[in-house]
Design a protein around this motif. Sequence first.
Motif, short mmCIF file in Angstrom:
data_model
loop_
_atom_site.label_atom_id
_atom_site.label_comp_id
_atom_site.label_asym_id
_atom_site.label_seq_id
_atom_site.Cartn_x
_atom_site.Cartn_y
_atom_site.Cartn_z
N ASP A 189 1.19 -1.41 0.21
CA ASP A 189 -0.67 0.08 -0.38
C ASP A 189 0.40 1.40 0.00
O ASP A 189 2.35 1.61 0.28
CB ASP A 189 -0.68 -0.11 1.49
CG ASP A 189 -0.16 0.14 2.50
OD1 ASP A 189 -0.45 1.01 3.05
OD2 ASP A 189 -0.19 -1.64 3.18
N GLY A 190 0.35 2.32 -0.46
CA GLY A 190 0.97 3.45 -0.34
C GLY A 190 0.56 4.55 0.03
O GLY A 190 -1.10 4.50 1.06
N PHE B 283 0.48 13.53 13.22
CA PHE B 283 0.15 13.65 11.96
C PHE B 283 -0.97 12.52 11.97
O PHE B 283 -2.03 12.28 12.62
CB PHE B 283 1.31 13.01 11.85
CG PHE B 283 1.59 11.31 11.53
CD1 PHE B 283 1.27 10.59 11.06
CD2 PHE B 283 2.19 10.84 12.95
CE1 PHE B 283 0.76 9.31 11.60
CE2 PHE B 283 2.63 9.74 13.78
CZ PHE B 283 1.86 8.77 12.33
N GLY B 284 -1.54 12.80 10.33
CA GLY B 284 -2.57 12.03 10.28
C GLY B 284 -2.18 11.95 8.76
O GLY B 284 -1.67 12.17 7.98
N SER B 285 -2.56 10.52 8.15
CA SER B 285 -2.85 9.25 7.38
C SER B 285 -3.73 8.79 6.44
O SER B 285 -4.86 8.73 7.04
CB SER B 285 -1.09 8.83 7.59
OG SER B 285 -2.31 7.86 7.95
N VAL B 286 -3.60 8.98 5.27
CA VAL B 286 -4.43 7.97 4.34
C VAL B 286 -3.93 7.68 3.03
O VAL B 286 -1.79 7.65 2.19
CB VAL B 286 -5.83 9.26 3.89
CG1 VAL B 286 -4.96 10.28 2.67
CG2 VAL B 286 -6.49 8.36 3.07
N GLY B 287 -4.32 6.37 3.10
CA GLY B 287 -3.46 5.49 2.25
C GLY B 287 -5.08 4.53 1.28
O GLY B 287 -5.65 4.44 1.36
N VAL B 288 -4.14 4.17 0.16
CA VAL B 288 -4.98 2.97 -0.54
C VAL B 288 -3.65 1.37 -0.81
O VAL B 288 -2.30 2.35 -1.32
CB VAL B 288 -5.04 3.39 -2.03
CG1 VAL B 288 -4.11 4.15 -2.22
CG2 VAL B 288 -6.31 2.43 -2.63
N GLY B 289 -4.69 0.23 -0.59
CA GLY B 289 -3.43 -0.58 -1.15
C GLY B 289 -4.50 -2.07 -1.59
O GLY B 289 -5.65 -2.17 -1.40
N ASN B 290 -4.04 -2.81 -1.48
CA ASN B 290 -4.68 -4.37 -1.17
C ASN B 290 -4.25 -5.03 0.46
O ASN B 290 -3.65 -3.99 1.05
CB ASN B 290 -4.13 -4.99 -2.47
CG ASN B 290 -2.98 -5.44 -2.11
OD1 ASN B 290 -2.01 -4.87 -1.68
ND2 ASN B 290 -2.62 -6.46 -2.87
#
Length: 283
Positions: free
Chosen positions: A71-72, A99-106
């Motif tokens: 994922d990234g 911090f905050g983060s958002v990602g997408v992957g499998n």
Amino acid sequence: MKRENSCKHIIRAVAIFAFACLAQLHAVEEGFLWTFRANFNGTATLPSIKTDDLDKLGAGYMKGLVGYTMDGEIEVGYLFGSERWFHMGTGIFSGVSLFGSVGVGNGFSGQMAGNTIEDVTVNVYVNVTYTPVITFGVGSKAYFLNSRLAAGLWLGGKMIASLSPEYLAYSDAPSLVKTEIGRITVTDFMMKNMNPLMFSMKTMFEYNQPLINHMEVTLGAYFRFNMWRPKYITMPEYLMTIMNDALTNPKVGKPAFSTETPLPSFYLNSLDFGVSVGLTFKG
């Protein structure tokens, strides 16, 4: 000889200059941080289910399997420097970031279920891959040694957004259960009732190497625990047929199972472990 000596002096001067520049870059002041990161995960599925729900599946036990995901993510935060906010030098403790983060992957879930009937033991393995899976959350990191090292904690969620997950099903008794690769169709009932959201908690350790002013390479390692209670279970249609033939057999005498049969005690937890590489920009 003079030319060789001159080259050696030039190389030595460049090396000293580069080292001096890097040393200055490590003296990081506070400010905003933007990180673009790629994560390479191994993931171990950790199913948990009570005997009553196992009986509905006609299984005597259930275990997890190990898979691989990627994922990234984009991370945005602010570093509170140790000098201003904690009245300390930057040599050992350099500051704290939020911090905050958002990602997408499998995503991956692997299960092995089996039982022994009439002295015959059959184990069925099902690997399911979900794409996409969206991650989101907030966290904090503590920085040390002029911000070269960091350790942090992140809390958030992972949401499965796939409407047609891929599966690989096989068995140690291929004469009874064939090997098959396909896709699971997500029905309207599953979309309305199956829980796609899991809670995640991640610990991370990072090493930061400056490249140029306000930009550095970030190398990390992490562990992430995901807790997921789907409430229902999905499986290939031909496995459902084989399972129901066994359940409704007069020698067994159990009711048929479907994807609408609730499994309230079923948890499909997982543990991710891996490494990450990214670029961090500081403003």
